[in-house]
Design a protein around this motif. Structure first.
Motif, short mmCIF file in Angstrom:
data_model
loop_
_atom_site.label_atom_id
_atom_site.label_comp_id
_atom_site.label_asym_id
_atom_site.label_seq_id
_atom_site.Cartn_x
_atom_site.Cartn_y
_atom_site.Cartn_z
N UNK A 79 -4.60 3.53 -8.65
CA UNK A 79 -4.56 4.80 -7.94
C UNK A 79 -5.56 4.90 -6.81
N UNK A 80 -6.11 3.74 -6.37
CA UNK A 80 -7.20 3.78 -5.39
C UNK A 80 -7.07 2.59 -4.46
N UNK A 86 -2.79 -6.89 -4.71
CA UNK A 86 -2.96 -5.44 -4.74
C UNK A 86 -1.62 -4.77 -5.05
N UNK A 87 -1.62 -3.97 -6.14
CA UNK A 87 -0.42 -3.18 -6.46
C UNK A 87 -0.73 -1.69 -6.60
N UNK A 137 -2.75 7.37 1.54
CA UNK A 137 -3.01 7.82 0.18
C UNK A 137 -2.26 6.89 -0.78
N UNK A 138 -2.70 6.89 -2.04
CA UNK A 138 -1.91 6.27 -3.11
C UNK A 138 -1.13 7.40 -3.77
N UNK A 139 0.21 7.34 -3.68
CA UNK A 139 1.04 8.46 -4.16
C UNK A 139 1.27 8.39 -5.66
N UNK A 140 2.06 9.33 -6.16
CA UNK A 140 2.32 9.42 -7.61
C UNK A 140 3.10 8.23 -8.14
N UNK A 141 3.78 7.50 -7.24
CA UNK A 141 4.50 6.29 -7.66
C UNK A 141 3.60 5.07 -7.59
N UNK A 186 -9.33 -4.59 -3.90
CA UNK A 186 -10.32 -4.79 -2.85
C UNK A 186 -10.62 -3.47 -2.13
N UNK A 187 -11.62 -3.51 -1.27
CA UNK A 187 -11.98 -2.34 -0.49
C UNK A 187 -11.27 -2.40 0.86
#
Length: 870
Positions: A30-31, A25-26, A46-50, A36-37
């Motif tokens: 954006x999710x 997972x990287x 959250x997944x940020x802008x980076x 994976x879930x």
């Protein structure tokens, strides 16, 4: 057919199990809700802008988690990137669950293994959690490593088939430099259902400051590759640092018999594994290394943490004592404002010009007033660069190339400074004494551009080897200079002057740095009056001066001469004819010992003011004891500037020109004595209409003062711009009647030599003479011009010269209202007013002179113009 179906079924089942057993997972999609879930506190992340997973919980004293399916528990490897933008504590930490029996990581009944990042000891440890909620530390990490406000790290955990756990971390966050926290064996739990992060936080200071990325869980592939030698580096005269490509086992790495060096060096006396980097071993040898000799180190029997042993590993090393100019200061950002394209910071660039790697550890940098702290452990490779600056400037300069900061980095003066580089033993490696004139560009010297060295193999040639950067960004930090090129130096040094420090010591000043060894040979100096030198020493850091001790004291009121032979510059060029200088004991200056002899107060465009002084006494005068000044609107002496920063002698009947830009003055006026110029960093302002020039001694007494006015200029000069006022008589008073405009025929100024209007006998009759009697303007080098010599009784005469042929016809108007000096000459080339050749024959030169007082005189001279017949 049935067999094929079952084979396909089992293959798909195996692939499905294998796929779910691993996690990668990287967050680049954006999710974190699919592939994976992740489950748990999904609103807390959250997944940020980076494209990193970031905590988003803003509740004080809270615990929250996020988990994802993972069934890989044995023969496994876990890797991940983590950033904690705070200093962790017992109330603020992260537990990374490598294996977990339940997706709810907060349950006491959830069992598994986790890595705790941060607690009261600021460490990284491995724990086991049992179903009664009790945790057991199985690997105790190094305390204090997280005691900072921002922690970047890569975490790697390995569990092999024998259930041995190895915990490693890289605090650079790159994954290129892992350090092992420890190893332990534990087989309590051999299955897993989930992987996840459990966060404990206290106050708002810790909200949203947890970052996770590049998570990978995979099958562990045992290490069967022995360690390899990456490098062997001599860090002192008998110590070598051996760097492996991975962590090595402590006992085998510290066994001295596992190491051997050729060239009669043998094995080390001690071997010590580094306390921080488990891939680094320090070897100490009983004997010192021979300078500049390459040794080969052989290594056998050193094992990695998996027990793999190196066999016949080799690496070369050499110890080198840096010599002068092996590392040079080859770029200087002294004035970064206004910015052109580089950060608003001062810095210097160093370049290794030798064939050896040089460790700068313990080196220092200095300017004329301040020395820096020591440089870090940094190896500068041959023909490579590094930027050196203050610590706060490293972040802005690092994107341009390799950069390090030093404490107490000196503040570089914009208009000029002396900067020096010293090795750890205090030896001067390089020094540069620059001025703003070195930019050789009026625009760029005002800021935003660097000074770049042209030829780093010619490091001590001064202004001729430096200029402003040509790069559009304003400089070339950590890369080859934009002005880089070959700048051959074939000119030997010149002895500029000498001065007495006391009655037994003199200082010689040269125009460039010297070979300090040759400069220190006593036999290279000869002195008159039976005096001999008993010692000579080059003066660091620039080595453009030499201190010479004398066998007997020199006496006052005596001028001595010293001559230098076999002196060479740093390129080996030997001194030429400019090899002698006068010296003596300076005396205190009294009123009118020195007089103001010439003033340029209204310079030409792009020109500067100058003031010429004349020593009318019999004294030797030290210019470092004199000051030049003006008077302000309240008639108070102001803008006082010291004439010379160090000893500089003015001998009887000599001239000296004070100016802020000698180069400009020399370009705009006839200069017969270029050595008679003294640069003054900031001349007092002298107005164009009227002002005051004041000379003071070191007691503040006035030596001479001229209250000049533009009305002193000759009345028939329409524009006085670029016209100097000259003193007529050295012994006369400093008043209007003793000053006059410089003559037209001398270019309206005579800086550094006798004035065009100088006169001692104002009653002498005026004369005009013409030579030769016969001239032949055929450009054969013999008598090609008619020279009209004049001598007038006083300054201020204007000349009109007309040429007539034998029939009385005007053929050339040679001079029209030309302001003349006391003496001088004009030339006629045998052409008429339309630049046509005149025929041979007799010609009459008619000269008429007059002055502002109404005095007139006429002269007639004859001359024969001859031409060769072909």
């Amino acid at each position: 057919m049935i067999k094929k179906y079952f084979a396909f079924f089992y293959m798909m089942l195996f692939m499905s199990f294998f796929t779910h057993a691993q996690l990668s997972e990287n967050f680049n999609d954006g999710d974190f809700t699919a592939n994976p879930a992740w489950s748990g506190g999904t609103s807390d992340f959250v997944v940020n802008s980076s494209l990193q997973l970031q905590s988003n919980n803003t509740v004080a004293n809270s615990n929250y988690f996020l988990s994802a399916p993972n069934s890989l528990a044995t023969s496994a490897q876990w890797d991940m990137y983590i950033q904690l933008a705070f200093n962790p504590s017992s109330a603020n930490y992260v537990d990374v669950y490598l294996t977990a029996s339940d997706d709810d990581l907060a349950l006491n009944t959830t069992t598994g293994y986790f890595v705790r990042i941060g607690d009261t000891n600021d460490e990284i440890c491995l724990y086991r959690k049992d179903n009664d909620g009790i945790t057991t530390k199985i690997i105790d990490g190094t305390g204090g490593i997280l005691n900072k406000s921002n922690n970047l790290m890569k975490i790697k955990v390995i569990r092999d088939a024998s259930n041995q756990w190895i915990l490693s971390r890289d605090l650079t966050g790159t994954g290129n430099s892992y350090t092992t926290e420890g190893a332990a064996t534990d087989a309590t739990y051999t299955s897993s259902a989930f992987f996840g992060f459990y966060i404990k936080q206290s106050t708002a200071s810790f909200f949203q400051k947890h970052f996770f990325d590049d998570i990978e869980i995979k099958n562990y592939e045992p290490d069967v590759t022995p360690p390899a030698l990456q490098s062997a580096t001599a860090i002192s005269a008998n110590v070598v640092d051996v760097l492996f490509n991975e962590a090595v086992e402590i006992n085998s790495s510290q066994l001295v018999t596992n190491y051997f060096a050729n060239n009669s060096l043998g094995g080390p006396s001690t071997a010590a594994l580094d306390g921080v980097n488990p891939s680094l071993v320090h070897l100490t040898f009983a004997n010192s290394f021979t300078n500049a000799v390459t040794y080969t180190l052989s290594v056998n029997g050193v094992t990695d943490l998996s027990g793999n042993a190196i066999n016949n590993g080799t690496a070369n090393f050499s110890f080198y004592t840096p010599q002068q100019y092996d590392v040079v200061i080859d770029e200087i950002m002294a004035d970064p404002t206004p910015q052109t394209g580089l950060p608003n910071s001062e810095w210097v660039e160093l370049r290794n010009t030798s064939d050896f790697a040089i460790n700068l550890r313990g080196w220092k940098f200095a300017d004329a007033t301040r020395q820096s702290g020591i440089m870090p452990d940094f190896v500068l490779q041959p023909d490579s660069f590094v930027i050196v600056c203050t610590g706060s400037a490293v972040g802005g300069l690092a994107p341009f190339g390799t950069t390090f900061g030093v404490a107490s980095f000196p503040s570089l003066d914009n208009d000029g400074d002396m900067i020096s580089l010293y090795a750890r033993d205090g030896k001067t490696i390089h020094a540069v004494q620059y001025t703003s004139a070195w930019y050789q560009d009026e625009l760029k010297k005002d800021g935003g551009w660097t000074l770049e060295m042209i030829d780093t193999k010619n490091p001590c040639s001064g202004i001729s080897n430096w200029k402003a950067s040509m790069n559009a960004t304003g400089g070339t930090p950590s890369s080859k200079n934009s002005v880089d090129g070959v700048n051959i130096d074939e000119t030997g040094p010149k002895l500029l002057r000498a001065f007495a420090v006391n009655n037994t010591t003199i200082t010689l000043v040269y125009d460039e740095p010297l070979d300090s060894l040759k400069a220190s040979i006593v036999a290279n100096y000869t002195i008159d009056d039976g005096i001999t030198a008993i010692s000579a020493t080059g003066i660091p850091p620039v080595f453009d001066k030499v201190s010479v001790a004398l066998n007997v004291p020199i006496v006052p009121n005596t001028i001595y001469t010293i001559a230098a032979a076999n002196i060479a510059d740093c390129k080996g060029n030997v001194i030429g004819s400019k090899n002698s200088a006068r010296f003596g004991i300076a005396q205190e200056t009294d009123s009118l010992d020195i007089v103001i002899n010439e003033i340029l107060y209204n310079p030409k465009p792009d020109g500067v003011d100058y003031v010429e002084l004349y020593n009318r006494s019999q004294k030797i005068i030290d210019l470092s004891h004199l000051y030049i000044a003006n008077r302000n609107g309240s008639n108070i002496i102001s803008s006082i500037q010291r004439v010379a920063k160090e000893g500089n002698l003015l001998f009887p009947k000599d001239f000296i020109v004070l100016t802020s830009d000698a180069f400009s003055v020399k370009n705009q006026y006839i200069t017969t004595n270029p050595d008679a110029f003294m640069p003054v960093s900031s001349m007092p302002p002298f107005p164009d209409d009227a002002g005051h020039v004041v000379i003071l001694n070191n007691r503040g007494n006035i030596i001479d003062e001229v209250d000049y006015s533009d009305k002193w200029q000759f009345p028939l000069i329409a524009n006085t711009e670029g016209v100097s006022l000259e003193r007529i008589n050295y012994d006369g008073p400093s008043v209007q009647s003793n000053f006059h405009s410089a003559a037209t025929s001398f270019g309206y100024g005579t800086p550094g030599y006798k004035n065009s209007q100088y006169s001692l006998n104002e009653g002498a009759p005026g004369t005009i003479t013409v030579t030769p009697d016969v001239f032949s303007p055929d450009n054969d080098g013999t008598d090609d011009f008619a020279t009209i010599n004049y001598s007038f009784p006083s300054p201020g005469y204007v000349a009109n010269i007309t040429i007539f042929d034998a029939k009385g016809r005007e053929v050339r108007y040679l001079q029209k209202n030309s302001l003349s000096g006391i003496t001088g000459y004009f030339r006629w080339d045998g052409l008429d007013d339309k630049n046509r050749k005149l025929s041979e024959g007799i010609y009459i030169i008619y000269t008429e002179i007059f002055n502002a007082g109404g005095k007139k005189k006429q002269f007639k001279n004859t001359i024969v113009l001859a031409r060769k017949y072909q």
